[in-house]
Scaffold this active site. Structure first.
Site, PDB file in Angstrom:
ATOM      1  N   CYS A 124      26.404  -7.012 -17.532  1.00  0.00           N
ATOM      2  CA  CYS A 124      26.423  -7.818 -16.305  1.00  0.00           C
ATOM      3  C   CYS A 124      27.201  -7.145 -15.176  1.00  0.00           C
ATOM      4  O   CYS A 124      27.055  -7.521 -14.017  1.00  0.00           O
ATOM      5  CB  CYS A 124      27.002  -9.191 -16.593  1.00  0.00           C
ATOM      6  SG  CYS A 124      26.214  -9.981 -17.994  1.00  0.00           S
ATOM      7  N   HIS A 265      29.469 -13.080 -10.651  1.00  0.00           N
ATOM      8  CA  HIS A 265      28.434 -13.050 -11.680  1.00  0.00           C
ATOM      9  C   HIS A 265      28.018 -14.482 -12.007  1.00  0.00           C
ATOM     10  O   HIS A 265      28.845 -15.384 -12.072  1.00  0.00           O
ATOM     11  CB  HIS A 265      28.961 -12.349 -12.927  1.00  0.00           C
ATOM     12  CG  HIS A 265      27.976 -12.333 -14.052  1.00  0.00           C
ATOM     13  ND1 HIS A 265      26.660 -11.974 -13.862  1.00  0.00           N
ATOM     14  CD2 HIS A 265      28.110 -12.653 -15.362  1.00  0.00           C
ATOM     15  CE1 HIS A 265      26.026 -12.067 -15.020  1.00  0.00           C
ATOM     16  NE2 HIS A 265      26.877 -12.481 -15.946  1.00  0.00           N
ATOM     17  N   ASN A 295      21.482 -16.726 -16.363  1.00  0.00           N
ATOM     18  CA  ASN A 295      22.239 -15.468 -16.367  1.00  0.00           C
ATOM     19  C   ASN A 295      21.236 -14.312 -16.449  1.00  0.00           C
ATOM     20  O   ASN A 295      20.581 -14.124 -17.470  1.00  0.00           O
ATOM     21  CB  ASN A 295      23.177 -15.476 -17.573  1.00  0.00           C
ATOM     22  CG  ASN A 295      24.042 -14.237 -17.668  1.00  0.00           C
ATOM     23  OD1 ASN A 295      23.840 -13.260 -16.943  1.00  0.00           O
ATOM     24  ND2 ASN A 295      25.004 -14.270 -18.576  1.00  0.00           N
TER      25      ASN A 295
END
Ligand code: UT7
Length: 338
Positions: A124, A265, A295
């Site tokens: 990520c 994020h 996500n």
């Protein structure tokens, strides 16, 4: 005797983000759709994560296709001809193939035949790791421009029978074009990266690589799917993103009050809320789109950056903070003057 000045790093010229782009595949999978396939509920997913829906790539639509679409949009906005691109970096943990790099397919799809192209695997945090690489490559004058992309087809690497993970992730891509900064028209003010490989097993895809190859014999027991110790990862995410944010703000010579927009994020709304509380940044100054996309790992910050930019949330002169955290463990932050 070695002349120490000969070894010192030459100063980097400032670089800017000259264009952004993003691409989400057409198909939308809602929490209610998932209720039909695993033992979950819209109520649980919404209250524990903030996610309402995610996009899923079509059959035959690979990570490189998502990446190329996002890159094209960013190049168009920056006014850079794909044929003139010199460097392509794709951040992904869901490459089209183990080798060659997804960036090689992107190079072909864009027609950027002069560019060198490679991937970064930093989960990520990958888009911000790519930004750091591009900052050095373009800032040092080795490349005139760079396209950085965060792109993931996580739907190909989740166990759709595991409610602990399948509700969390989605597919998508975001991109940015990096150019030298001229006449003070925006620049990257600071950046911080970190890695803690001792925690690698908290979040990984244990099989499918050389440590655990999938063979015809073991294919029924072993598969290349995401495994995560959610609660542990949660704690690390809050601490690391808070710390990386503080360090990047300080390194830029700023205070949290100077930050016009925080783009974190997009893994879990509760993680974002915990960071915002610790940073004393106004909740209205935080960009959130995880409700729509879930996500998307390396793509998440890049997609959010593009949406924030195109929707007018970022204006010339604004100082924005990007921060990410993911498998590795890895974390990264950057303060950018737009
Ligand atoms: O992007 C990289 C970084 N990743 C992250 O930052 C993710 C960090 N972790 C998280 O966001 C959260 O830990 C999760 C969203 C993954 C999980 O939330 P949680 O509040 O930590 O839940 P939990 O894993 O502690 O599970 C609580 C309960 C369990 O049931 P019992 O054991 O208490 O009976 C789970 O089995 O919730 C259950 N559960 C579910 N129930 C309904 C787990 N997944 C689901 C589900 N639907 N989808």
């Amino acid at each position: 005797m070695t002349d120490p000045t000969a070894l010192s790093t030459p100063a980097l010229l400032p670089v800017k983000i000259a264009g952004t782009g993003s691409y989400l595949p057409e198909r939308v999978l809602t929490n209610h759709d998932l209720e039909a396939t695993v033992d979950t509920s819209d109520e649980w997913i919404t209250s524990r994560t903030g996610i309402k829906e995610r996009h899923i790539a079509a059959e035959g639509e690979h990570t490189s296709h998502l990446a190329s679409n996002a890159a094209r949009a960013a190049l168009e906005q920056a006014g850079v001809d794909p044929a003139e691109v010199e460097l392509i970096i794709v951040a992904t943990i869901t490459p089209d193939t183990l080798t060659p790099a997804t960036a090689c397919y992107v190079q072909q799809q864009l027609g950027s035949l002069k560019a060198i192209a490679f991937d970064i695997s930093a989960a990520c945090s990958g888009f911000l790791y790519a930004l750091e690489h591009a900052k050095h490559c373009v800032g040092a004058g080795a490349f005139k421009n760079a396209v950085i992309v965060g792109a993931e087809k996580l739907s190909a690497f989740v166990d759709w029978n595991d409610r602990n993970t399948c509700v969390l992730f989605g597919d998508g891509a975001g991109a940015a074009v990096i150019l030298p900064s001229t006449n003070g028209d925006g620049k990257i003010l600071s950046s911080q990266l970190g890695t803690d490989g001792a925690q690698a097993e908290l979040l990984n895809i244990p099989c499918g690589g050389s440590a655990c190859p999938i063979t015809p014999e073991n294919a029924k027991e072993k598969s290349a799917v995401l495994a995560m110790q959610g609660r542990e990862v949660f704690k690390h995410a809050v601490n690391a993103m808070k710390q990386a944010s503080v360090e990047a703000i300080e390194a830029a010579g700023l205070t949290p009050g100077d930050i016009k927009l925080l783009i974190p994020h997009q893994a879990n709304l509760r993680i974002i809320d915990a960071i915002v509380e610790r940073l004393e940044i106004n909740r209205d100054d935080v960009f959130i789109n995880l409700d729509k996309y879930g996500n998307t790992s390396a793509a998440a910050v890049a997609i959010a950056l593009d949406e924030a930019h195109r929707s007018g949330r970022i204006n010339r002169g604004d100082k924005i903070l990007l921060v990410a955290f993911g498998a590795g463990l890895t974390w990264a932050s950057a303060v950018i003057e737009w």
